[in-house]
Design a protein around this motif. Structure first.
Motif, PDB file in Angstrom:
ATOM      1  N   LEU A 184      -7.154  -3.905  -1.579  1.00 43.21           N
ATOM      2  CA  LEU A 184      -6.760  -3.136  -2.786  1.00 43.21           C
ATOM      3  C   LEU A 184      -8.110  -2.225  -3.073  1.00 43.21           C
ATOM      4  N   ALA A 185      -9.059  -2.631  -2.935  1.00 43.45           N
ATOM      5  CA  ALA A 185     -10.329  -1.667  -3.022  1.00 43.45           C
ATOM      6  C   ALA A 185     -10.320  -0.414  -2.374  1.00 43.45           C
ATOM      7  N   ARG A 186      -9.480  -0.462  -1.300  1.00 45.85           N
ATOM      8  CA  ARG A 186      -9.389   0.898  -0.354  1.00 45.85           C
ATOM      9  C   ARG A 186      -8.486   1.502  -0.602  1.00 45.85           C
ATOM     10  N   ARG A 187      -7.352   1.222  -1.556  1.00 47.74           N
ATOM     11  CA  ARG A 187      -6.199   1.881  -1.919  1.00 47.74           C
ATOM     12  C   ARG A 187      -6.201   2.420  -3.247  1.00 47.74           C
ATOM     13  N   VAL A 188      -7.329   2.393  -3.864  1.00 51.56           N
ATOM     14  CA  VAL A 188      -7.530   3.092  -5.213  1.00 51.56           C
ATOM     15  C   VAL A 188      -8.689   3.671  -5.236  1.00 51.56           C
ATOM     16  N   ASP A 189      -8.936   4.589  -6.189  1.00 54.31           N
ATOM     17  CA  ASP A 189     -10.150   5.315  -6.764  1.00 54.31           C
ATOM     18  C   ASP A 189     -11.263   4.253  -6.925  1.00 54.31           C
ATOM     19  N   ALA A 190     -12.316   4.253  -6.399  1.00 50.70           N
ATOM     20  CA  ALA A 190     -13.329   3.159  -6.477  1.00 50.70           C
ATOM     21  C   ALA A 190     -13.799   3.381  -8.070  1.00 50.70           C
ATOM     22  N   ARG A 191     -13.515   4.444  -8.750  1.00 52.99           N
ATOM     23  CA  ARG A 191     -14.062   4.665  -9.995  1.00 52.99           C
ATOM     24  C   ARG A 191     -13.194   3.977 -11.121  1.00 52.99           C
ATOM     25  N   SER A 192     -12.041   3.494 -10.558  1.00 49.75           N
ATOM     26  CA  SER A 192     -10.973   2.607 -11.367  1.00 49.75           C
ATOM     27  C   SER A 192     -11.330   1.345 -11.849  1.00 49.75           C
ATOM     28  N   GLY A 193     -12.314   0.857 -11.201  1.00 48.72           N
ATOM     29  CA  GLY A 193     -12.734  -0.458 -11.232  1.00 48.72           C
ATOM     30  C   GLY A 193     -11.889  -1.565 -10.968  1.00 48.72           C
ATOM     31  N   LEU A 194     -11.058  -1.404 -10.332  1.00 51.52           N
ATOM     32  CA  LEU A 194      -9.618  -2.427 -10.041  1.00 51.52           C
ATOM     33  C   LEU A 194     -10.410  -3.484  -9.335  1.00 51.52           C
ATOM     34  N   ALA A 195     -10.129  -4.788  -9.870  1.00 50.06           N
ATOM     35  CA  ALA A 195     -10.904  -5.921  -9.592  1.00 50.06           C
ATOM     36  C   ALA A 195      -9.820  -7.233  -9.365  1.00 50.06           C
ATOM     37  N   LEU A 196      -9.456  -7.749  -8.107  1.00 44.09           N
ATOM     38  CA  LEU A 196      -8.719  -8.985  -8.061  1.00 44.09           C
ATOM     39  C   LEU A 196      -9.330 -10.078  -7.934  1.00 44.09           C
ATOM     40  N   THR A 205      -9.400 -13.751   0.461  1.00 44.96           N
ATOM     41  CA  THR A 205     -10.441 -13.236   0.595  1.00 44.96           C
ATOM     42  C   THR A 205     -10.190 -11.733   1.058  1.00 44.96           C
ATOM     43  N   GLU A 206      -9.353 -11.394   1.649  1.00 44.27           N
ATOM     44  CA  GLU A 206      -8.906  -9.869   2.112  1.00 44.27           C
ATOM     45  C   GLU A 206      -8.186  -9.177   0.909  1.00 44.27           C
ATOM     46  N   ALA A 207      -7.297  -9.965   0.310  1.00 38.58           N
ATOM     47  CA  ALA A 207      -6.476  -9.029  -0.700  1.00 38.58           C
ATOM     48  C   ALA A 207      -7.363  -8.239  -1.818  1.00 38.58           C
ATOM     49  N   PRO A 208      -8.476  -8.666  -2.287  1.00 35.57           N
ATOM     50  CA  PRO A 208      -9.423  -7.826  -3.198  1.00 35.57           C
ATOM     51  C   PRO A 208      -9.917  -6.657  -2.197  1.00 35.57           C
ATOM     52  N   LEU A 227       1.008  -1.789  -5.914  1.00 33.29           N
ATOM     53  CA  LEU A 227      -0.094  -1.702  -4.881  1.00 33.29           C
ATOM     54  C   LEU A 227      -0.273  -3.242  -4.671  1.00 33.29           C
ATOM     55  N   VAL A 228      -0.346  -4.179  -5.490  1.00 28.05           N
ATOM     56  CA  VAL A 228      -0.528  -5.535  -5.442  1.00 28.05           C
ATOM     57  C   VAL A 228       0.624  -6.088  -4.385  1.00 28.05           C
ATOM     58  N   HIS A 229       1.673  -5.951  -4.967  1.00 23.47           N
ATOM     59  CA  HIS A 229       2.932  -6.539  -4.032  1.00 23.47           C
ATOM     60  C   HIS A 229       2.872  -6.114  -2.682  1.00 23.47           C
ATOM     61  N   ALA A 230       2.511  -4.913  -2.444  1.00 25.65           N
ATOM     62  CA  ALA A 230       2.548  -4.265  -0.924  1.00 25.65           C
ATOM     63  C   ALA A 230       1.350  -4.971  -0.310  1.00 25.65           C
ATOM     64  N   ALA A 231       0.022  -5.048  -0.935  1.00 26.74           N
ATOM     65  CA  ALA A 231      -0.995  -5.573  -0.105  1.00 26.74           C
ATOM     66  C   ALA A 231      -0.731  -7.061   0.184  1.00 26.74           C
ATOM     67  N   ILE A 232      -0.182  -7.971  -0.805  1.00 21.76           N
ATOM     68  CA  ILE A 232      -0.192  -9.192  -0.580  1.00 21.76           C
ATOM     69  C   ILE A 232       0.848  -9.562   0.485  1.00 21.76           C
ATOM     70  N   ASP A 233       2.259  -8.682   0.393  1.00 19.17           N
ATOM     71  CA  ASP A 233       3.234  -8.901   1.412  1.00 19.17           C
ATOM     72  C   ASP A 233       2.729  -8.710   2.552  1.00 19.17           C
ATOM     73  N   GLU A 234       2.003  -7.716   2.935  1.00 17.81           N
ATOM     74  CA  GLU A 234       1.117  -7.561   4.212  1.00 17.81           C
ATOM     75  C   GLU A 234       0.553  -8.534   4.636  1.00 17.81           C
ATOM     76  N   LEU A 235      -0.188  -9.167   4.026  1.00 16.05           N
ATOM     77  CA  LEU A 235      -1.235 -10.135   4.432  1.00 16.05           C
ATOM     78  C   LEU A 235      -0.320 -11.496   4.911  1.00 16.05           C
ATOM     79  N   ALA A 236       0.796 -11.685   4.098  1.00 14.87           N
ATOM     80  CA  ALA A 236       1.264 -12.918   4.121  1.00 14.87           C
ATOM     81  C   ALA A 236       2.415 -12.744   5.573  1.00 14.87           C
ATOM     82  N   THR A 237       2.843 -11.479   5.534  1.00 14.55           N
ATOM     83  CA  THR A 237       3.524 -11.267   6.715  1.00 14.55           C
ATOM     84  C   THR A 237       2.701 -11.606   8.133  1.00 14.55           C
ATOM     85  N   LEU A 238       1.582 -10.884   8.170  1.00  7.47           N
ATOM     86  CA  LEU A 238       0.670 -10.989   9.213  1.00  7.47           C
ATOM     87  C   LEU A 238       0.461 -12.570   9.645  1.00  7.47           C
ATOM     88  N   HIS A 239       0.315 -13.421   8.538  1.00 10.56           N
ATOM     89  CA  HIS A 239       0.240 -14.842   8.944  1.00 10.56           C
ATOM     90  C   HIS A 239       1.699 -15.889   8.876  1.00 10.56           C
TER      91      HIS A 239
END
Length: 429
Positions: A262-274, A256-259, A312-324
Motif C-alpha cells: 500500500l505504501a508504494r501505491r499512495v503519495d508518501a505524504r498521505s501518511g497512510l498506515a495499515l 507483513t507485505e500488505a502495508p 486500494l486495500v481491496h486490490a492489495a489484499i486480493d493480490e496477496l491472497a491470490t498469490l498464496h
C-alpha cells in the motif's frame, strides 16, 4: 454576585499588537470548581460504553434542568443538547429560550461538544474515584470533556441572565465516540447541527501540561478505518504443505507485505498506515489450518487518499491472497475522516486561551494518527478541536490515552471551562 461567576481580574494582553482586551467574565468560582471535580469523579467511577450512557445522560439532564435550562435527549436514547440564548430569563412567560429552538432571525449557534462514553478496558489506577465497573474505564478523558462542556454551560447560562452573552450557544453531549463510525454521525442525523454555525471541542492530551492548550490549523487527527480479513483454503498435515493452502504462511505474508504494498501505491505524504492488531489461525503444531483471521486499522493523514483507501486495500489484499492460493473475504469498516481544523475557528480558540492565560499558554501541536469522530461535524460546519493539557506540571512520566492508568490533572477542567466561556463571549459569527 452569582455564585457561578467570579469578579473580574486584572486586564490581560489578549490581542498582542492589536491592543489589550479587558478581562472577560466567566471565570469559575471555587464552589463551582469543586462541584465540577466531584461531577467528573462520579462519571469516572461509573463509566458507560457507547450508546449505553443512560446514567451519564440522566446526570447531565438533571444538573442542566437544575440550572433552569431545558436539555433535550437525543433520539438515539443517550446524549443530549441544550441551547443557551442571550436574554435568558428576561422573556415573559416560562423564563427564556434556553433548551428550545432559536428564533429564525437569531445568530447561528456556537456548539460546544463533549463526548460521554468510556472504553472497554480495566481501570488500573489506585485512586478513590477508580472505576467501579469491571472492565470499563474513562481512559480517554471523555469524563473531563463532558465536565468541561457542562461547566461552560452553567457559567454561560448565568452570563446570559446577566445580559453578558450576546450570541447563542449549544451544548452538545455526544454518545459513542469510540464506536466506529462514531456517534457523531448519528448525532448529525438527529439534527444536532440544525442552526449551528460553528463547533468547538477539546481533547485531553497527556503530553501537554495542565493549564496549556495545543492548537493546529488544518488536519490535527487522522482518518481511521477498520479491516477484518478471513483467509480460507484446504488444510492438511505439515508434512505435506504442497498439498494444502498453507494459510499460516499466507497470513504471515499478508500481514507483513500488505502495508508495504500500500505504501508504494499512495503519495508518501498521505501518511497512510495499515497496522494489524490481531491474527489467529490453527490449533496444533502439525496441522495446517483451513482458516486464518486478521484484523487491524488503516489510518491516513490525507482526506483525498482516505476516500480512495477502500479500493486500494481491496486490490492489495486480493493480490496477496491470490498469490498464496487462498480465498479471501475482506470486511472494510469505514471509520472517520481526519479532523481538519478551520483557520478562523482555530483562531477563536487561540484568542480565547490567550485572553484567559496569556499567549504563552498556547503551543503548536502536531497531527496525530489517532482518529476522532468530531470530524463528521466538520463535514457540515466549520470548527476546530484543541488539545487540552492534562499532565501535572513537572510530571514527565510517559502516559497515553486508552491505557488503564490514564488520569488527568483536574485543574484542566477549569482551563477548559474558561476557554469555552471566553470563546462564546468572543464569538463573532
Amino acid at each position: 454576585m452569582n455564585e457561578l461567576l467570579s469578579p473580574a481580574a486584572p486586564e490581560v494582553d489578549a490581542r498582542g499588537a492589536a491592543g489589550v482586551l479587558p478581562e472577560l467574565p466567566g471565570r469559575l468560582t471555587e464552589p463551582l470548581r469543586r462541584e465540577l471535580i466531584a461531577f467528573r469523579r462520579d462519571l469516572h467511577m461509573h463509566p458507560e460504553l457507547g450508546n449505553q450512557e443512560f446514567r451519564t445522560t440522566a446526570a447531565l439532564k438533571t444538573r442542566l434542568e437544575r440550572a433552569g435550562l431545558r436539555p433535550r435527549v437525543l433520539a438515539m436514547g443517550t446524549g443530549l443538547i441544550c441551547d443557551i440564548h442571550p436574554g435568558l430569563g428576561q422573556e415573559p412567560g416560562d423564563g427564556g429560550a434556553a433548551g428550545g429552538a432559536a428564533p429564525a432571525e437569531a445568530a447561528p449557534l456556537l456548539a460546544l461538544r463533549g463526548d460521554i462514553d468510556a472504553l472497554p478496558i480495566p481501570d488500573t489506577k489506585d485512586v478513590p474515584y477508580r472505576s467501579t465497573v469491571p472492565g470499563r474505564a474513562h481512559a480517554c478523558g471523555h469524563d473531563v470533556h463532558t465536565t468541561v462542556v457542562l461547566g461552560a454551560g452553567l457559567v454561560l447560562a448565568e452570563l446570559a441572565r446577566a445580559g453578558a452573552l450576546h450570541r447563542p450557544v449549544r451544548l452538545l453531549f455526544q454518545p459513542a465516540e469510540e464506536v466506529l463510525p462514531g456517534g457523531a454521525s448519528d448525532a448529525v442525523d438527529c439534527g444536532v447541527l440544525d442552526g449551528v454555525g460553528s463547533i468547538l471541542a477539546v481533547h485531553c492530551d497527556p503530553r501537554v501540561d495542565a493549564g496549556r492548550l495545543g492548537l493546529r490549523a488544518g488536519p490535527i487527527t487522522s482518518a481511521c478505518d477498520r479491516l477484518e480479513v478471513v483467509l480460507s483454503g484446504a488444510g492438511g498435515h505439515t508434512a505435506r504443505p504442497h498439498l494444502t493452502t498453507d494459510l499460516v504462511t499466507a497470513a504471515a505474508k499478508l500481514v507483513t507485505e500488505a502495508p508495504a504494498l500500500l505504501a508504494r501505491r499512495v503519495d508518501a505524504r498521505s501518511g497512510l498506515a495499515l497496522t494489524w492488531g490481531r491474527i489467529e489461525s490453527g490449533h496444533a503444531p502439525n496441522v495446517i489450518p483451513q482458516r486464518a483471521e486478521m484484523s487491524g486499522t488503516l489510518r491516513c493523514l490525507d482526506l483525498p487518499t482516505w476516500r480512495e483507501a477502500p479500493d486500494l486495500v481491496h486490490a492489495a489484499i486480493d493480490e496477496l491472497a491470490t498469490l498464496h492460493r487462498a480465498k479471501c473475504e475482506l470486511t472494510y469498516v469505514r471509520g472517520v475522516p481526519p479532523v481538519v481544523n478551520e483557520p478562523s475557528a482555530t483562531a477563536l480558540l487561540r484568542e480565547a486561551m490567550t485572553a484567559r492565560a496569556g499567549a504563552a499558554s498556547v503551543e503548536s501541536t502536531e497531527q496525530s494518527l489517532g482518529g476522532e469522530d468530531f470530524s463528521w461535524y466538520l463535514e457540515h460546519v466549520p470548527g476546530a478541536m484543541a488539545r487540552l493539557g492534562v499532565r501535572p506540571p513537572g510530571d514527565r512520566r510517559t502516559r497515553d490515552l486508552h491505557q488503564g492508568d490514564f488520569d488527568a490533572d483536574e485543574s484542566a477542567i477549569t482551563t477548559g471551562v474558561e476557554l469555552f466561556t471566553a470563546a462564546a463571549l468572543l464569538h463573532r459569527s
